[in-house]
Design an enzyme around this catalytic site. Structure first.
Site, PDB file in Angstrom:
ATOM      1  N   PRO A  16      20.662 138.719 142.980  1.00  0.00           N
ATOM      2  CA  PRO A  16      20.872 138.060 141.699  1.00  0.00           C
ATOM      3  C   PRO A  16      21.812 136.858 141.751  1.00  0.00           C
ATOM      4  O   PRO A  16      22.837 136.887 142.422  1.00  0.00           O
ATOM      5  CB  PRO A  16      21.454 139.162 140.809  1.00  0.00           C
ATOM      6  CG  PRO A  16      21.927 140.217 141.737  1.00  0.00           C
ATOM      7  CD  PRO A  16      21.044 140.129 142.956  1.00  0.00           C
ATOM      8  N   ASN A  17      21.413 135.843 141.017  1.00  0.00           N
ATOM      9  CA  ASN A  17      22.165 134.605 140.797  1.00  0.00           C
ATOM     10  C   ASN A  17      22.200 133.675 141.998  1.00  0.00           C
ATOM     11  O   ASN A  17      22.681 132.537 141.883  1.00  0.00           O
ATOM     12  CB  ASN A  17      23.602 134.904 140.322  1.00  0.00           C
ATOM     13  CG  ASN A  17      23.619 135.595 138.982  1.00  0.00           C
ATOM     14  OD1 ASN A  17      22.984 135.120 138.043  1.00  0.00           O
ATOM     15  ND2 ASN A  17      24.293 136.731 138.883  1.00  0.00           N
ATOM     16  N   ARG A  24      26.134 125.650 140.718  1.00  0.00           N
ATOM     17  CA  ARG A  24      27.350 126.129 140.042  1.00  0.00           C
ATOM     18  C   ARG A  24      28.324 126.668 141.094  1.00  0.00           C
ATOM     19  O   ARG A  24      27.929 127.056 142.176  1.00  0.00           O
ATOM     20  CB  ARG A  24      27.003 127.279 139.069  1.00  0.00           C
ATOM     21  CG  ARG A  24      25.998 126.941 137.970  1.00  0.00           C
ATOM     22  CD  ARG A  24      26.648 126.202 136.811  1.00  0.00           C
ATOM     23  NE  ARG A  24      27.831 126.912 136.333  1.00  0.00           N
ATOM     24  CZ  ARG A  24      27.807 127.886 135.428  1.00  0.00           C
ATOM     25  NH1 ARG A  24      26.674 128.276 134.916  1.00  0.00           N
ATOM     26  NH2 ARG A  24      28.928 128.463 135.038  1.00  0.00           N
ATOM     27  N   TYR A  29      30.728 129.034 146.662  1.00  0.00           N
ATOM     28  CA  TYR A  29      29.477 129.265 147.382  1.00  0.00           C
ATOM     29  C   TYR A  29      28.928 128.028 148.101  1.00  0.00           C
ATOM     30  O   TYR A  29      27.887 128.105 148.752  1.00  0.00           O
ATOM     31  CB  TYR A  29      28.424 129.824 146.417  1.00  0.00           C
ATOM     32  CG  TYR A  29      28.841 131.148 145.810  1.00  0.00           C
ATOM     33  CD1 TYR A  29      29.014 132.269 146.620  1.00  0.00           C
ATOM     34  CD2 TYR A  29      29.082 131.278 144.446  1.00  0.00           C
ATOM     35  CE1 TYR A  29      29.413 133.483 146.080  1.00  0.00           C
ATOM     36  CE2 TYR A  29      29.481 132.482 143.898  1.00  0.00           C
ATOM     37  CZ  TYR A  29      29.641 133.577 144.716  1.00  0.00           C
ATOM     38  OH  TYR A  29      30.034 134.789 144.181  1.00  0.00           O
ATOM     39  N   ASN A  80      21.018 139.504 151.563  1.00  0.00           N
ATOM     40  CA  ASN A  80      22.193 139.213 150.740  1.00  0.00           C
ATOM     41  C   ASN A  80      21.908 139.832 149.378  1.00  0.00           C
ATOM     42  O   ASN A  80      21.153 139.264 148.577  1.00  0.00           O
ATOM     43  CB  ASN A  80      22.435 137.710 150.614  1.00  0.00           C
ATOM     44  CG  ASN A  80      23.715 137.422 149.829  1.00  0.00           C
ATOM     45  OD1 ASN A  80      24.288 138.310 149.194  1.00  0.00           O
ATOM     46  ND2 ASN A  80      24.162 136.175 149.854  1.00  0.00           N
ATOM     47  N   ALA A  83      25.410 140.644 143.838  1.00  0.00           N
ATOM     48  CA  ALA A  83      26.260 141.656 143.201  1.00  0.00           C
ATOM     49  C   ALA A  83      25.718 143.076 143.380  1.00  0.00           C
ATOM     50  O   ALA A  83      26.489 144.043 143.330  1.00  0.00           O
ATOM     51  CB  ALA A  83      26.415 141.332 141.716  1.00  0.00           C
ATOM     52  N   GLU A 104      23.159 142.364 157.117  1.00  0.00           N
ATOM     53  CA  GLU A 104      23.698 142.031 155.789  1.00  0.00           C
ATOM     54  C   GLU A 104      24.442 140.699 155.903  1.00  0.00           C
ATOM     55  O   GLU A 104      25.162 140.460 156.878  1.00  0.00           O
ATOM     56  CB  GLU A 104      24.663 143.132 155.339  1.00  0.00           C
ATOM     57  CG  GLU A 104      25.318 142.850 153.996  1.00  0.00           C
ATOM     58  CD  GLU A 104      26.328 143.934 153.598  1.00  0.00           C
ATOM     59  OE1 GLU A 104      26.469 144.948 154.329  1.00  0.00           O
ATOM     60  OE2 GLU A 104      26.978 143.747 152.554  1.00  0.00           O
ATOM     61  N   HIS A 106      26.643 137.487 153.694  1.00  0.00           N
ATOM     62  CA  HIS A 106      27.281 136.949 152.486  1.00  0.00           C
ATOM     63  C   HIS A 106      27.808 135.552 152.760  1.00  0.00           C
ATOM     64  O   HIS A 106      28.360 135.284 153.839  1.00  0.00           O
ATOM     65  CB  HIS A 106      28.431 137.851 152.017  1.00  0.00           C
ATOM     66  CG  HIS A 106      27.959 139.209 151.607  1.00  0.00           C
ATOM     67  ND1 HIS A 106      27.291 139.426 150.425  1.00  0.00           N
ATOM     68  CD2 HIS A 106      27.993 140.396 152.247  1.00  0.00           C
ATOM     69  CE1 HIS A 106      26.949 140.698 150.347  1.00  0.00           C
ATOM     70  NE2 HIS A 106      27.360 141.306 151.442  1.00  0.00           N
ATOM     71  N   ARG A 113      38.232 138.540 148.293  1.00  0.00           N
ATOM     72  CA  ARG A 113      38.052 138.304 146.862  1.00  0.00           C
ATOM     73  C   ARG A 113      38.485 139.546 146.065  1.00  0.00           C
ATOM     74  O   ARG A 113      39.281 140.335 146.524  1.00  0.00           O
ATOM     75  CB  ARG A 113      36.593 137.902 146.599  1.00  0.00           C
ATOM     76  CG  ARG A 113      36.199 136.648 147.392  1.00  0.00           C
ATOM     77  CD  ARG A 113      34.768 136.239 147.137  1.00  0.00           C
ATOM     78  NE  ARG A 113      34.559 135.880 145.738  1.00  0.00           N
ATOM     79  CZ  ARG A 113      33.360 135.702 145.176  1.00  0.00           C
ATOM     80  NH1 ARG A 113      32.264 135.847 145.927  1.00  0.00           N
ATOM     81  NH2 ARG A 113      33.239 135.386 143.906  1.00  0.00           N
TER      82      ARG A 113
HETATM   83  O1  CA2 Z   1      29.112 135.804 148.984  1.00  0.00           O
HETATM   84  C1  CA2 Z   1      27.991 136.260 148.740  1.00  0.00           C
HETATM   85  O2  CA2 Z   1      26.976 135.916 149.340  1.00  0.00           O
HETATM   86  C2  CA2 Z   1      27.816 137.248 147.579  1.00  0.00           C
HETATM   87  O3  CA2 Z   1      26.762 138.143 147.928  1.00  0.00           O
HETATM   88  C3  CA2 Z   1      27.466 136.447 146.361  1.00  0.00           C
HETATM   89  C4  CA2 Z   1      27.337 137.293 145.104  1.00  0.00           C
HETATM   90  C5  CA2 Z   1      28.576 138.133 144.910  1.00  0.00           C
HETATM   91  O4  CA2 Z   1      28.410 139.003 143.786  1.00  0.00           O
HETATM   92  C6  CA2 Z   1      28.907 138.973 146.141  1.00  0.00           C
HETATM   93  O5  CA2 Z   1      30.111 139.669 145.903  1.00  0.00           O
HETATM   94  C7  CA2 Z   1      29.074 138.092 147.349  1.00  0.00           C
HETATM   95  C8  CA2 Z   1      27.170 136.414 143.864  1.00  0.00           C
HETATM   96  C9  CA2 Z   1      26.085 135.409 143.972  1.00  0.00           C
HETATM   97  C10 CA2 Z   1      26.191 134.486 142.804  1.00  0.00           C
HETATM   98  O6  CA2 Z   1      25.763 133.227 143.216  1.00  0.00           O
HETATM   99  C11 CA2 Z   1      26.079 132.169 142.428  1.00  0.00           C
HETATM  100  C12 CA2 Z   1      25.821 130.928 142.952  1.00  0.00           C
HETATM  101  C13 CA2 Z   1      26.135 129.813 142.219  1.00  0.00           C
HETATM  102  C14 CA2 Z   1      26.670 129.950 140.950  1.00  0.00           C
HETATM  103  C15 CA2 Z   1      26.921 131.202 140.431  1.00  0.00           C
HETATM  104  C16 CA2 Z   1      26.612 132.310 141.159  1.00  0.00           C
END
Ligand code: CA2
Length: 154
Positions: A16-17, A24, A29, A80, A83, A104, A106, A113
């Site tokens: 997700p996201n 963003r 990221y 990946n 969340a 896995e 990230h 974090r």
């Molecule tokens: O660091 C990673 O790859 C995560 O899997 C990213 C997830 C986060 O919940 C994990 O703890 C670590 C969140 C991805 C959200 O991606 C976004 C990208 C741009 C703007 C907003 C969110």
């Protein structure tokens, strides 16, 4: 190495996201989009003689379906979970049922974090974990998975 492994693609699943990458929160990221990561991954995989199926979904069930599909249609997975990494028993169970190498990945380093990101439900069912290198984490994961596939006797 078994012939079967190299004829099947690797699956790269993003949760997700992650479709918002590059659009963003670049301070966390990075500025690379998921499409660009897909190109980087495909290029690196090709250098190992591997093809790639890349998918992203905001829906837990889609990810579970694709993990199940990968059981018979892939040589291994890079995941990946976004969340869902921290919450999804369903993704854990689906990956547990896969008799293939799982890496896995990230972009950020979840351990640096918030505390709720310190626990992964995916790590116990992954062969290894790569975190904190931004988009490069995915490329490193391809190298790791290729090495696992190469050394696989299955
Ligand atoms: O660091 C990673 O790859 C995560 O899997 C990213 C997830 C986060 O919940 C994990 O703890 C670590 C969140 C991805 C959200 O991606 C976004 C990208 C741009 C703007 C907003 C969110």
């Amino acid at each position: 190495m078994a012939k079967k492994s190299k004829t099947l693609p690797i699956y790269v699943l993003s949760g997700p996201n992650l479709n918002l990458l590059g659009l963003r929160e670049p301070e966390i990221y990075g500025r690379t989009t998921l499409a660009e990561i897909g190109e980087m991954v495909a290029k690196r995989a090709k250098s190992h003689g591997l093809s790639v199926v890349s998918r992203q979904s905001n829906h837990e069930g889609d990810l579970v379906d694709w993990v199940q599909e990968a059981r018979t249609s892939s040589a291994g997975l890079i995941v990946n979970g976004g969340a869902y990494t921290h919450t999804s028993v369903a993704l854990h169970d689906a990956l547990r049922a896969v008799d293939l190498p799982v890496v896995e990945v990230h972009l950020s380093n979840p351990f640096a974090r918030e505390e709720f990101r310190h626990h992964s439900r995916i790590s116990p069912v992954a062969k290894g974990v790569i975190v904190g290198f931004g988009a490069q984490s995915y490329v490193l994961a391809v190298d790791a998975l290729a090495s696992l596939i190469e050394s696989s006797t299955v």
